[in-house]
Design an enzyme around this catalytic site. Sequence first.
Site, PDB file in Angstrom:
ATOM      1  N   CYS A 297       0.822  -1.207   0.000  1.00 43.57           N
ATOM      2  CA  CYS A 297       0.000   0.000   0.000  1.00 43.57           C
ATOM      3  C   CYS A 297       0.857   1.259   0.000  1.00 43.57           C
ATOM      4  CB  CYS A 297      -0.958  -0.004   1.188  1.00 43.57           C
ATOM      5  SG  CYS A 297      -0.147  -0.189   2.796  1.00 43.57           S
TER       6      CYS A 297
ATOM      7  N   HIS B  26      -1.288   1.098   7.582  1.00 43.38           N
ATOM      8  CA  HIS B  26      -1.798   1.096   6.202  1.00 43.38           C
ATOM      9  C   HIS B  26      -1.683   2.497   5.614  1.00 43.38           C
ATOM     10  CE1 HIS B  26      -4.096  -0.129   2.762  1.00 43.38           C
ATOM     11  NE2 HIS B  26      -5.086   0.703   3.012  1.00 43.38           N
TER      12      HIS B  26
END
Length: 496
Positions: free
Chosen positions: A125, A431
Amino acid sequence: MVKGKQMHLLYAWHTMLQVKWQGKKYEVDVDTTQPGEVFKMQLYSLTGVEPDRQRVLVKGGQLKDDTTMTSLGLVDGQILMMMGTAGELPKAPLQPVKFMEDMTENEMAQALAIPAGLSNLGNTCYMNATLQCLKAVPELKQALDSLAGGMGQSDPRKNLAASMRQLYDQLSASSDGVPPLVFLQFLRQVFPKFGAQDRQHGGFMQQDAEECWNELLTTLDHALKKEDTSVIEQYMSGTMVTTLSTEEAPEEKATVREQMFRKLDCIIDKSVNYVGQGIGKGLEQVIEKRSDTLGRNADYKAVSRIARLPEYLTVAFNRFSWKASESVEAKIVKSVKYPLDLDVTEFCTEELQMRMRPARQRVRDIDDRLAMERKLKAGKRPSQQEEEPLEPLAPFVLDDELKADVGCNPSGVYELVGVVTHIGRSANSGHYMGWVRKEKGVGGPEPKSNADTRNWWYKFDDDEVSMVTDEDILKLCGGGDWHTAYVTLYRAKQLN
């Protein structure tokens, strides 16, 4: 003669093969020093057949991922056979299919409005968010398109740039999530640290998005270099002048140095509540170094001022600090607000401030005009909005040096176009997501909503893409466990 021999050896690493699949032939430039896995990724980018579905027939049987291509004795023009299907068989739609010719204009625009995301290939990510934000720089895409050669060059940095070009083309042509397999392979080839394994939990480790951002810009600066400059240097790099002086030796002459920069750091401590305060702290620091006058180390004040502003300005929030007790980069979750429009004039040299005055005033006039037009439009019924337009703005004279400096910001005023955010407690966990401003008139109409927003934004959560408002973007300032701005990308405000 030696130089020529070296060049011959470099090109000897590459073999041009032909691969037959489903009645078609594909030419593939193969780096024979790489394993079969890389070759399969090249085939995936050409055919859409995922590597684990491929059966490539070579001498001795089927090509394995760990097979070194040099061991196969491949020669130019050799033909290989590949078997495999591109993805699973399509399933019947849950709802009746509506064809483009049967859609209303609004339905068609909405169907094409949302851009494609990038699949997460296992803690990637950080890379996905970085790539989506850099895609907001059209000059970078143009430079990638003009890059000579493909992904079989002797310089791995140019291969990385070529794979980035291919990936951006795939994103532009797709409405579904795109797996960045080939780009990731080249990224890990150039920067092995991004391929580090998590020994405790298995798989690949999470990486730092700002580090990925910095490394990519450095690589692209080299790969896209033309006539001693590059799109990165021209449009995304500025010039900083730093003055060093010490009060411990007033008689010592101050030293001045000039250097290039690609980002401004926003230092975060208890006193910083706004990004401008953090930038100011980053430009005025105290460092310890040896004084020849005193014959010992002394504290020097380093004051930096910007002598050239790039068209695209990166601001990095120093959100992580080393926590020795846990041996991790701990996150600073403090709220630091940042604006949609950022004026950095106060951080420039006096000379640059003076040269930017006409353009800076022009930006103010344009903002005032746009605000007036919005106010007038909001206060009228649709039938009343066909009146004569306001008087055009008076002409202005742009400084000659700034006019000649293509890729600079002549006003000192920026508008936000991209944000990389992080959720979690350390840079190497949690994330990352990318948030990119939707350009008006591009990618379909804005959503039908009562939201009072000047701009709509794409929220890239890997391959899941949705739309949010200015208000949602400004909420990413930190102060809690929600996504927090980590890297912001600003673009020079237009003068027309």
